[in-house]
Motif scaffolding. Structure first.
Motif, PDB file in Angstrom:
ATOM      1  N   TYR A 129       0.826  -1.201   0.000  1.00  0.00           N
ATOM      2  CA  TYR A 129       0.000   0.000   0.000  1.00  0.00           C
ATOM      3  C   TYR A 129       0.866   1.259   0.000  1.00  0.00           C
ATOM      4  CZ  TYR A 129      -3.345  -3.535   1.399  1.00  0.00           C
ATOM      5  OH  TYR A 129      -4.113  -4.660   1.451  1.00  0.00           O
ATOM      6  N   PRO A 130       0.641   2.196  -0.919  1.00  0.00           N
ATOM      7  CA  PRO A 130       1.484   3.402  -1.013  1.00  0.00           C
ATOM      8  C   PRO A 130       1.131   4.404   0.091  1.00  0.00           C
ATOM      9  CG  PRO A 130      -0.312   3.521  -2.595  1.00  0.00           C
ATOM     10  CD  PRO A 130      -0.412   2.170  -1.955  1.00  0.00           C
ATOM     11  N   GLU A 131       2.031   5.397   0.270  1.00  0.00           N
ATOM     12  CA  GLU A 131       1.694   6.444   1.237  1.00  0.00           C
ATOM     13  C   GLU A 131       0.460   7.197   0.741  1.00  0.00           C
ATOM     14  OE1 GLU A 131       4.114  10.460   0.091  1.00  0.00           O
ATOM     15  OE2 GLU A 131       5.292   8.899   1.118  1.00  0.00           O
ATOM     16  N   ARG A 132      -0.316   7.736   1.691  1.00  0.00           N
ATOM     17  CA  ARG A 132      -1.545   8.439   1.308  1.00  0.00           C
ATOM     18  C   ARG A 132      -1.848   9.550   2.295  1.00  0.00           C
ATOM     19  NH1 ARG A 132      -6.135   6.541   4.099  1.00  0.00           N
ATOM     20  NH2 ARG A 132      -7.494   7.312   2.442  1.00  0.00           N
ATOM     21  N   GLU A 133      -2.464  10.592   1.770  1.00  0.00           N
ATOM     22  CA  GLU A 133      -2.907  11.702   2.610  1.00  0.00           C
ATOM     23  C   GLU A 133      -4.104  11.249   3.445  1.00  0.00           C
ATOM     24  OE1 GLU A 133      -5.308  15.869   2.031  1.00  0.00           O
ATOM     25  OE2 GLU A 133      -3.883  15.292   0.457  1.00  0.00           O
ATOM     26  N   ILE A 134      -4.060  11.534   4.758  1.00  0.00           N
ATOM     27  CA  ILE A 134      -5.164  11.101   5.617  1.00  0.00           C
ATOM     28  C   ILE A 134      -5.855  12.266   6.313  1.00  0.00           C
ATOM     29  CG2 ILE A 134      -4.186   8.806   6.014  1.00  0.00           C
ATOM     30  CD1 ILE A 134      -3.173   9.816   8.717  1.00  0.00           C
ATOM     31  N   GLY A 135      -5.358  13.515   6.152  1.00  0.00           N
ATOM     32  CA  GLY A 135      -6.035  14.640   6.781  1.00  0.00           C
ATOM     33  C   GLY A 135      -5.252  15.929   6.664  1.00  0.00           C
ATOM     34  N   GLU A 136      -5.715  16.940   7.389  1.00  0.00           N
ATOM     35  CA  GLU A 136      -5.077  18.254   7.383  1.00  0.00           C
ATOM     36  C   GLU A 136      -4.739  18.670   8.804  1.00  0.00           C
ATOM     37  OE1 GLU A 136      -7.769  20.940   5.576  1.00  0.00           O
ATOM     38  OE2 GLU A 136      -7.546  20.096   3.551  1.00  0.00           O
ATOM     39  N   VAL A 137      -3.739  19.538   8.924  1.00  0.00           N
ATOM     40  CA  VAL A 137      -3.367  20.073  10.235  1.00  0.00           C
ATOM     41  C   VAL A 137      -4.422  21.083  10.654  1.00  0.00           C
ATOM     42  CG1 VAL A 137      -1.653  21.368  11.543  1.00  0.00           C
ATOM     43  CG2 VAL A 137      -0.914  19.719   9.803  1.00  0.00           C
ATOM     44  N   ARG A 138      -4.963  20.919  11.842  1.00  0.00           N
ATOM     45  CA  ARG A 138      -6.007  21.827  12.344  1.00  0.00           C
ATOM     46  C   ARG A 138      -5.408  22.852  13.304  1.00  0.00           C
ATOM     47  NH1 ARG A 138     -10.344  21.503   8.991  1.00  0.00           N
ATOM     48  NH2 ARG A 138     -10.871  19.314   8.568  1.00  0.00           N
ATOM     49  N   GLU A 139      -5.227  22.471  14.583  1.00  0.00           N
ATOM     50  CA  GLU A 139      -4.711  23.426  15.579  1.00  0.00           C
ATOM     51  C   GLU A 139      -3.182  23.478  15.569  1.00  0.00           C
ATOM     52  OE1 GLU A 139      -6.387  22.160  19.219  1.00  0.00           O
ATOM     53  OE2 GLU A 139      -8.454  22.592  18.620  1.00  0.00           O
ATOM     54  N   SER A 140      -2.566  22.290  15.695  1.00  0.00           N
ATOM     55  CA  SER A 140      -1.101  22.231  15.686  1.00  0.00           C
ATOM     56  C   SER A 140      -0.675  20.886  15.113  1.00  0.00           C
ATOM     57  CB  SER A 140      -0.533  22.380  17.106  1.00  0.00           C
ATOM     58  OG  SER A 140      -0.890  21.253  17.894  1.00  0.00           O
ATOM     59  N   GLU A 141       0.575  20.797  14.735  1.00  0.00           N
ATOM     60  CA  GLU A 141       1.061  19.552  14.174  1.00  0.00           C
ATOM     61  C   GLU A 141       1.045  18.447  15.224  1.00  0.00           C
ATOM     62  OE1 GLU A 141       4.850  20.189  12.421  1.00  0.00           O
ATOM     63  OE2 GLU A 141       4.051  21.374  10.727  1.00  0.00           O
ATOM     64  N   GLU A 142       1.426  18.792  16.477  1.00  0.00           N
ATOM     65  CA  GLU A 142       1.460  17.792  17.543  1.00  0.00           C
ATOM     66  C   GLU A 142       0.067  17.228  17.816  1.00  0.00           C
ATOM     67  OE1 GLU A 142       2.789  20.749  17.656  1.00  0.00           O
ATOM     68  OE2 GLU A 142       4.945  20.304  17.687  1.00  0.00           O
ATOM     69  N   SER A 143      -0.933  18.111  17.904  1.00  0.00           N
ATOM     70  CA  SER A 143      -2.293  17.640  18.210  1.00  0.00           C
ATOM     71  C   SER A 143      -2.874  16.850  17.032  1.00  0.00           C
ATOM     72  CB  SER A 143      -3.204  18.830  18.537  1.00  0.00           C
ATOM     73  OG  SER A 143      -3.346  19.690  17.412  1.00  0.00           O
ATOM     74  N   THR A 144      -2.462  17.232  15.823  1.00  0.00           N
ATOM     75  CA  THR A 144      -2.948  16.505  14.653  1.00  0.00           C
ATOM     76  C   THR A 144      -2.391  15.086  14.633  1.00  0.00           C
ATOM     77  OG1 THR A 144      -3.148  18.543  13.367  1.00  0.00           O
ATOM     78  CG2 THR A 144      -3.054  16.472  12.135  1.00  0.00           C
TER      79      THR A 144
END
Length: 466
Positions: free
Chosen positions: A23-38
């Motif tokens: 399975y290839p790498e894939r986008e699973i979402g966007e950064v909302r508040e901070s990178e750590e919390s995401t």
């Protein structure tokens, strides 16, 4: 800026899952508040995937029918590949591989066992294939068929062979049985008509001026009556009562000239008077309290079991029943067989519309009832073959129905071909036989059309979910 964790990374405001296995790498979402919390959010979501795999493993372990979970496992593998979370997917896939290997081994062993069972059931069924003990053989074959349905699948290489032979055995028996009862039904009908013919003739003899000749003829008719054969006892009792009364009137001609003015049925009330050339309403002798037979006497127009409606009331009532039938046909996953029977009964009691009234309302009603019945039958069948049916996802449910319905359509189309051959075979025979075969042909054509319409509905439903 690019932030990483062992199972994914953030780049340009988006979070990605690393490639693993095939399975290839894939986008699973966007950064909302901070990178750590995401990252923390998607790491926590991975627990959901772990729970799914754990619950499946536990369900397999506790189930007596482990093989039924294979498709659920295959679907879970596909779902995990598209699940938005960060974690060690390889561990989960290793667990699924282990489960799948175990399930396939169990299924393989079960299919060997199933093949042995089904071959033994074929031998059992063959013992009744040519039987003429219709009731006993029917009961036994139905029981054998139920065992067959409850027995799981066999290896693909044997499936066509054993399914074909089992179907052939059942078809051979039930076609012979159906032909026997059709022949018997026709024979009984002919006997009934002979009884009525004698009664009609006796009625005529009451008006004969040659009393001696009438008596001699009655003696011959009495002999003919004894030679006709058996018919349903209730109908025979009514006919014999009239027969006995009429023969007595011939041998006692003095009773013919009472104040009542001619012959009256011994059953009282609505009898036929012989002083009139024909009974009102047309057509021959009519004993009182008519039976439900398709032969004379027919039901009277004032039959209390058939309420009278004017055309407008009848049409409105039928529209209401059509609406109810359409609603039943739209229900999914419900057994509405009894509701359909009730609507068909009410439809008959409403009366028959003239051909130029109501358009296609009768055919629409029949089609809606057929569709509701087919859906109910398919739901019962798919559940009987798949004990875990209620626990699988909706797409798999539809696929299971489509597979079953495909087989049913093939079977019904084969039966339709047989009916078409019968129509050609009987085309030169009597009107009644030809008409009966034609009615069966139309009913079979309707069954095939309804199943194909249901198939189209299922395929459209499957496409809508993709």
């Amino acid at each position: 800026m690019e932030s990483k964790n062992p199972y994914g990374f953030i780049k340009e405001g988006k979070i990605y899952r690393n490639a693993f296995l095939e399975y290839p790498e894939r986008e699973i979402g966007e950064v909302r508040e901070s990178e750590e919390s995401t990252i923390k959010y998607f790491e926590d979501r991975f627990a959901m995937a772990e729970n799914k795999v754990y619950n499946l493993s536990k369900a397999v372990e506790e189930s007596d029918n482990k093989g039924s979970y294979l498709m659920k496992l295959v679907h879970m593998r596909e779902q995990l590949a598209n699940f938005d979370a960060l974690g060690d997917y390889i561990v989960l896939y290793d667990k699924l591989d282990e489960l799948e290997e175990m399930l396939r081994e169990i299924i393989s062993k079960n299919r060997v066992k199933n093949l042995e069972i089904k071959r033994a059931l074929i031998v059992e069924a063959e013992a009744f294939e040519h039987s003429t003990d219709w009731q006993e053989a029917t009961d036994q074959l139905k029981e054998i068929k139920n065992k067959w349905i409850r027995t799981g699948a066999v290896e693909k290489e044997y499936e066509e062979e054993i399914e074909g032979r089992f179907t052939e055995v059942l078809d051979n028996f039930f076609q012979r049985r159906n032909q026997f009862f059709e022949d018997r039904k026709k024979m009984v009908g002919e006997r009934i008509q002979k009884y009525y013919d004698i009664i009609y003739e006796l009625r005529g003899l009451l008006r004969s001026d040659d009393r001696q000749a009438a008596k001699e003829r009655v003696k011959q008719l009495q002999s003919d009556w004894r030679d006709i054969g058996k018919i349903p006892p209730k109908l025979y009792g009514k006919l014999f009562k009239d027969f006995r009364y009429l023969t007595g009137k011939v041998f006692k001609p003095q009773n013919r000239y009472g104040s009542g003015g001619g012959y009256r049925s011994p059953q009282g009330g609505g009898g036929y008077r012989s002083s009139s050339p024909r009974p009102s309403g047309g057509g021959g002798y009519r004993p009182s309290g008519g039976t439900g037979s398709s032969y004379p006497p027919r039901r009277r127009p004032d039959n209390r079991f058939e309420p009278e409606y004017n055309i407008t009331e009848m049409l409105e009532r039928k529209k209401e029943l059509l609406s109810q039938a359409t609603q039943l046909a739209e229900r999914e996953g419900e057994d509405v067989v009894e509701d359909v029977k009730r609507l068909r009964f009410l439809w008959k009691r409403t009366g028959r519309l003239p051909r130029d009234v109501g358009g296609s309302i009768s055919s629409d009603f029949t089609r809606a009832c057929d569709m509701a019945s087919e859906k109910s039958f398919l739901n019962r069948l798919v559940r009987s073959k798949n004990p875990d049916y209620d626990n699988i996802d909706s797409q798999e449910k539809i696929n299971l129905k489509i597979n079953l319905l495909s087989n049913l359509i093939v079977r019904d189309e084969k039966e339709l071909d047989v009916y078409k051959e019968n129509v050609e075979k009987f085309s030169s025979n009597t009107y009644n036989v030809d008409r009966e075969v034609s009615i069966k042909l139309k009913a079979q054509q309707r069954k095939v059309e309804v199943k194909k319409a249901l198939m189209e509905e299922l395929i459209n439903g499957l496409r809508a979910q993709k």
